[in-house]
Design an enzyme around this catalytic site. Structure first.
Site, PDB file in Angstrom:
ATOM      1  CG  HIS A  53      -1.659  -1.061   1.625  1.00  0.00           C
ATOM      2  ND1 HIS A  53      -3.007  -1.080   1.367  1.00  0.00           N
ATOM      3  CD2 HIS A  53      -1.372  -2.239   2.234  1.00  0.00           C
ATOM      4  CE1 HIS A  53      -3.528  -2.229   1.799  1.00  0.00           C
ATOM      5  NE2 HIS A  53      -2.556  -2.949   2.328  1.00  0.00           N
ATOM      6  CE1 TYR A  54      -1.837   6.230  -2.615  1.00  0.00           C
ATOM      7  CE2 TYR A  54      -0.538   5.308  -4.404  1.00  0.00           C
ATOM      8  CZ  TYR A  54      -1.648   6.007  -3.959  1.00  0.00           C
ATOM      9  OH  TYR A  54      -2.563   6.469  -4.858  1.00  0.00           O
ATOM     10  CB  THR A  55       0.212   6.325   4.015  1.00  0.00           C
ATOM     11  OG1 THR A  55       1.187   7.298   3.607  1.00  0.00           O
ATOM     12  CG2 THR A  55       0.912   5.135   4.659  1.00  0.00           C
ATOM     13  CD  GLU A 122      -1.161   1.492   4.338  1.00  0.00           C
ATOM     14  OE1 GLU A 122      -0.728   2.301   3.485  1.00  0.00           O
ATOM     15  OE2 GLU A 122      -2.361   1.174   4.450  1.00  0.00           O
ATOM     16  CG  HIS A 169      -5.353  -1.723  -0.956  1.00  0.00           C
ATOM     17  ND1 HIS A 169      -5.616  -0.626  -0.162  1.00  0.00           N
ATOM     18  CD2 HIS A 169      -6.346  -2.616  -0.686  1.00  0.00           C
ATOM     19  CE1 HIS A 169      -6.709  -0.864   0.545  1.00  0.00           C
ATOM     20  NE2 HIS A 169      -7.166  -2.060   0.246  1.00  0.00           N
ATOM     21  CG  ASP A 179      -3.241   1.702  -1.947  1.00  0.00           C
ATOM     22  OD1 ASP A 179      -4.421   1.490  -2.276  1.00  0.00           O
ATOM     23  OD2 ASP A 179      -2.750   1.253  -0.897  1.00  0.00           O
TER      24      ASP A 179
HETATM   25 ZN   LIG Z   1      -4.138   0.552   0.595  1.00  0.00          ZN
END
Ligand SMILES: [Zn+2]
Length: 286
Positions: A53-55, A122, A169, A179
């Site tokens: 993921h990225y936040t 993340e 994700h 993401d």
């Molecule tokens: Zn995510």
């Protein structure tokens, strides 16, 4: 009179004194004792997926959000991880034995609700900014890339996670999520043996001399996406839902064009991936 505590102590003492493979090991759980039966082949790891993921927010905000109770992940990679003994330091937010809340409504292949059987990582990254027609994506830092490479390798090895189950994700929730985005270095990671990647020769074989941008049959493309693991209905129509899934696939495997239009090159990549990871090769009987 000898108390049961004495008896338990004796059992544990015996098991410690004679601790070799032949002798049983007892664990005192307070109100009962569990005798360990070692080397049982009937088991595997609960963790089957690694989700990236990225936040979409800064370092401070990411740490706060992921520790406030509504969402979480097992790990958080800051923009520039500190070095201790020349090793990058990452945040360990949820024990790997516990379920973190990072995937939400999700599906990959036959598995739904991927929080159950996954590790979630993340990465601090702003995601994207729309400037008129153009969507501009924020790059990951070189420190983040070298950190995730060693982490992913370690987690994949410890749990024996299959390459096709190392996902973004957007792969498992393409209608809601984009993401880790097209700048996530899936290709670079694959070169280090991390995650799935098609073989170039197989892609060329399936491209079969077609132009890369040549249009393809939508129903067939949807069927192939479903076969590889994406959740998609086979409607034969390039509707907005299909386009999102195609774009998610392209962000992972063909990041140079992520508009979500099925074309010959995407189809060839998809078929090469299915060949490599989704077809069980049956040896002919001699
Ligand atoms: Zn995510």
């Amino acid at each position: 009179m000898r108390s049961s505590r004495y008896y338990i102590g004796l059992l544990i003492a015996i098991s410690l004194l004679t601790s070799c493979a032949k002798h049983p090991v007892f664990i005192d759980r307070g109100s009962y004792i569990a005798q360990v039966v070692p080397d049982n082949p009937g088991q595997d790891n609960r963790v089957k997926f690694l989700v990236m993921h990225y936040t979409a927010i800064d370092d401070e905000g990411s740490l706060k959000t992921l520790t406030s109770g509504n969402v979480s992940s097992h790990y958080l990679i800051p923009t520039k991880p500190k070095l201790v003994d020349n090793k990058p330091v990452v945040y360990y937010l949820v024990n790997e034995d516990k379920r973190a809340w990072h995937a939400g409504l999700s599906q990959w292949g036959n598995s739904a609700g991927l929080n159950d059987g996954s590790i979630g990582i993340e990465i601090v990254n702003y995601g994207y900014e729309d400037r008129g027609e153009l969507r501009e994506w924020f790059p990951y830092t070189s420190e983040q890339i070298s950190t995730i490479a060693v982490m992913m390798k370690d987690i994949i090895q410890r749990y024996g996670i299959e390459p096709q189950n190392v996902v973004g994700h957007s792969d498992i929730a393409p209608q809601r999520k984009v993401d880790p985005g097209p700048l996530f270095p899936w290709d670079e990671l694959a070169k280090r043996g991390i995650g799935a990647w098609p073989d170039e020769e197989t892609v060329a074989f399936y491209l079969a001399g077609r132009e890369t941008s040549e249009p393809v049959d939508i129903a067939n493309f949807q069927t192939l996406l479903a076969k590889y693991g994406y959740q998609i209905s086979i409607s034969g129509v390039l509707d907005p839902e299909t386009q999102k899934v195609v774009s998610a696939f392209q962000m992972h495997f063909r990041a140079s064009d992520i508009k979500g239009i099925p074309d010959a090159q995407s189809e060839a990549i998809l078929m090469a991936l299915i060949d490599k990871y989704r077809t069980k090769w049956i040896q002919p009987v001699m």
